[in-house]
Design a protein around this motif. Structure first.
Motif, short mmCIF file in Angstrom:
data_model
loop_
_atom_site.label_atom_id
_atom_site.label_comp_id
_atom_site.label_asym_id
_atom_site.label_seq_id
_atom_site.Cartn_x
_atom_site.Cartn_y
_atom_site.Cartn_z
N ASP A 51 -35.22 -15.98 -0.82
CA ASP A 51 -35.76 -14.69 -0.37
C ASP A 51 -35.30 -14.43 1.06
O ASP A 51 -35.75 -15.09 2.00
N ARG A 52 -34.40 -13.46 1.23
CA ARG A 52 -33.84 -13.20 2.56
C ARG A 52 -34.91 -12.75 3.56
O ARG A 52 -34.81 -13.04 4.76
N GLU A 53 -35.94 -12.06 3.10
CA GLU A 53 -37.00 -11.62 4.01
C GLU A 53 -37.79 -12.82 4.52
O GLU A 53 -38.16 -12.87 5.70
N GLU A 54 -38.05 -13.78 3.66
CA GLU A 54 -38.77 -14.97 4.09
C GLU A 54 -37.90 -15.83 5.00
O GLU A 54 -38.41 -16.45 5.94
N LEU A 55 -36.59 -15.86 4.74
CA LEU A 55 -35.69 -16.58 5.64
C LEU A 55 -35.70 -15.94 7.02
O LEU A 55 -35.75 -16.64 8.04
N ALA A 56 -35.71 -14.61 7.04
CA ALA A 56 -35.77 -13.90 8.33
C ALA A 56 -37.08 -14.20 9.04
O ALA A 56 -37.12 -14.33 10.28
N ALA A 57 -38.17 -14.32 8.28
CA ALA A 57 -39.46 -14.63 8.87
C ALA A 57 -39.45 -16.02 9.50
O ALA A 57 -39.95 -16.23 10.62
N LEU A 58 -38.87 -16.99 8.79
CA LEU A 58 -38.78 -18.34 9.33
C LEU A 58 -37.93 -18.36 10.60
O LEU A 58 -38.31 -18.99 11.60
N ASN A 59 -36.81 -17.67 10.56
CA ASN A 59 -35.95 -17.61 11.75
C ASN A 59 -36.69 -16.96 12.92
O ASN A 59 -36.54 -17.39 14.07
N GLY A 60 -37.48 -15.94 12.62
CA GLY A 60 -38.24 -15.26 13.67
C GLY A 60 -39.29 -16.17 14.31
O GLY A 60 -39.63 -16.00 15.48
N ILE A 61 -39.79 -17.12 13.55
CA ILE A 61 -40.74 -18.09 14.08
C ILE A 61 -40.04 -19.14 14.93
O ILE A 61 -40.43 -19.43 16.07
N MET A 62 -38.97 -19.72 14.38
CA MET A 62 -38.37 -20.89 15.00
C MET A 62 -37.37 -20.59 16.12
O MET A 62 -37.31 -21.34 17.11
N HIS A 63 -36.61 -19.54 15.99
CA HIS A 63 -35.55 -19.31 16.97
C HIS A 63 -36.06 -19.16 18.41
O HIS A 63 -35.49 -19.78 19.33
N PRO A 64 -37.11 -18.38 18.66
CA PRO A 64 -37.58 -18.29 20.05
C PRO A 64 -38.07 -19.63 20.60
O PRO A 64 -37.84 -19.94 21.78
N LEU A 65 -38.71 -20.44 19.76
CA LEU A 65 -39.19 -21.74 20.21
C LEU A 65 -38.03 -22.68 20.53
O LEU A 65 -38.04 -23.38 21.55
N VAL A 66 -37.03 -22.68 19.66
CA VAL A 66 -35.87 -23.55 19.87
C VAL A 66 -35.11 -23.11 21.12
O VAL A 66 -34.67 -23.95 21.92
N ARG A 67 -34.95 -21.81 21.30
CA ARG A 67 -34.22 -21.32 22.47
C ARG A 67 -34.90 -21.74 23.77
O ARG A 67 -34.24 -22.11 24.74
N ALA A 68 -36.21 -21.66 23.79
CA ALA A 68 -36.95 -22.01 25.01
C ALA A 68 -36.76 -23.50 25.34
O ALA A 68 -36.54 -23.86 26.50
N GLU A 69 -36.83 -24.36 24.33
CA GLU A 69 -36.65 -25.79 24.56
C GLU A 69 -35.20 -26.10 24.93
O GLU A 69 -34.94 -26.95 25.80
N ALA A 70 -34.26 -25.41 24.30
CA ALA A 70 -32.84 -25.61 24.63
C ALA A 70 -32.57 -25.22 26.08
O ALA A 70 -31.80 -25.88 26.78
N ALA A 71 -33.20 -24.15 26.54
CA ALA A 71 -33.01 -23.70 27.92
C ALA A 71 -33.55 -24.75 28.90
O ALA A 71 -32.95 -24.99 29.96
N ARG A 72 -34.66 -25.37 28.54
CA ARG A 72 -35.22 -26.41 29.41
C ARG A 72 -34.25 -27.59 29.54
O ARG A 72 -34.00 -28.10 30.64
N LEU A 73 -33.67 -28.01 28.42
CA LEU A 73 -32.73 -29.12 28.44
C LEU A 73 -31.43 -28.74 29.15
O LEU A 73 -30.83 -29.56 29.86
N ALA A 74 -30.99 -27.51 28.97
CA ALA A 74 -29.74 -27.06 29.61
C ALA A 74 -29.84 -27.11 31.12
O ALA A 74 -28.83 -27.33 31.81
N ALA A 75 -31.04 -26.95 31.63
CA ALA A 75 -31.23 -26.97 33.09
C ALA A 75 -31.00 -28.36 33.67
O ALA A 75 -30.89 -28.50 34.89
N THR A 76 -30.88 -29.38 32.83
CA THR A 76 -30.66 -30.74 33.32
C THR A 76 -29.16 -31.09 33.46
O THR A 76 -28.82 -32.17 33.94
N VAL A 77 -28.26 -30.19 33.04
CA VAL A 77 -26.82 -30.47 33.11
C VAL A 77 -26.37 -30.47 34.57
O VAL A 77 -26.71 -29.56 35.32
N PRO A 78 -25.60 -31.48 35.00
CA PRO A 78 -25.17 -31.54 36.40
C PRO A 78 -24.15 -30.46 36.72
O PRO A 78 -23.46 -29.96 35.82
N PRO A 79 -24.00 -30.08 37.99
CA PRO A 79 -22.97 -29.11 38.38
C PRO A 79 -21.59 -29.58 37.92
O PRO A 79 -21.25 -30.75 38.06
#
Length: 208
Positions: free
Chosen positions: A89-117
């Motif tokens: 069901d593409r609508e349910e897939l979109a719903a799952l993506n809508g839940i997870m993508h913002p959470l994953v992006r926020a955690e990825a941004a936190r980890l990205a901030a640890t990369v050295p210059p």
């Protein structure tokens, strides 16, 4: 663990997006880049952590899909049950993506901030193209393999039904869509050693 690589004389972080269809060989490329010294942020791994009991991702998934997606014995996410719902069901897939993508992006941004210059940040994102995140990258690496081979791998390595494997592939961007935004395409139609050779060549060209 390999120490993060720093490009001589550079202070900017090279932001690299890595993607590829399911069973294309993206994990092999990711591991190779990590060995070479890139800081790799794996979106799939972050998503799994966010779906553990007590984590915000699991709570939001249950709120939307109900307790049918939980393992009754352990209270953990029943990934097979969730996959059966969303990949049919593409609508349910979109719903799952809508839940997870913002959470994953926020955690990825936190980890990205640890990369050295001067370092190299590789964001391993299966749905890089589908979510439009490729526009934030300095480089976009795409891993390709023939569809028949990808189906074979999913059946042999993951125990999936061939029809389910094809549905998983169809739910993602096409090779042509990924290729259209790629700065480099790795061809994984031969051996793992050949794929790793392509990755090393790319690394040497980008970090020399």
């Amino acid at each position: 663990m390999t120490e993060p690589f720093t490009r001589a004389g550079r202070t900017d972080v090279l932001k690299v997006g890595l993607t590829g269809g399911i069973a294309s060989g993206k994990s092999t490329v990711s591991r190779c880049l990590a060995r070479l010294g890139a800081v790799v942020v794996d979106a799939d791994a972050l998503a799994r952590e966010l779906q553990e009991p007590g984590a915000p991702g699991l709570a939001a998934i249950v709120a939307h899909f109900g307790e049918q997606v939980l393992d009754r014995g352990t209270g953990r996410l029943d990934r097979a049950a969730l996959a059966a719902l969303v990949f049919a069901d593409r609508e349910e897939l979109a719903a799952l993506n809508g839940i997870m993508h913002p959470l994953v992006r926020a955690e990825a941004a936190r980890l990205a901030a640890t990369v050295p210059p001067g370092g190299v940040l590789v964001q391993d994102i299966p749905l890089l193209v589908e979510t439009g995140q490729h526009t934030d990258m300095d480089r976009v690496l795409v891993v390709e393999a023939p569809e028949a081979e990808r189906v074979r791998r999913m059946v042999a390595d993951r125990g999936m039904d061939p029809d389910d494997a094809r549905r998983r592939i169809a739910a993602q961007a096409s090779d042509a869509q990924r290729r259209a935004v790629a700065t480099t395409v790795f061809d994984n139609s031969a051996t793992r050693q050949d794929l790793e050779r392509q990755v090393r060549q790319w690394w040497e060209a980008e970090t020399a």
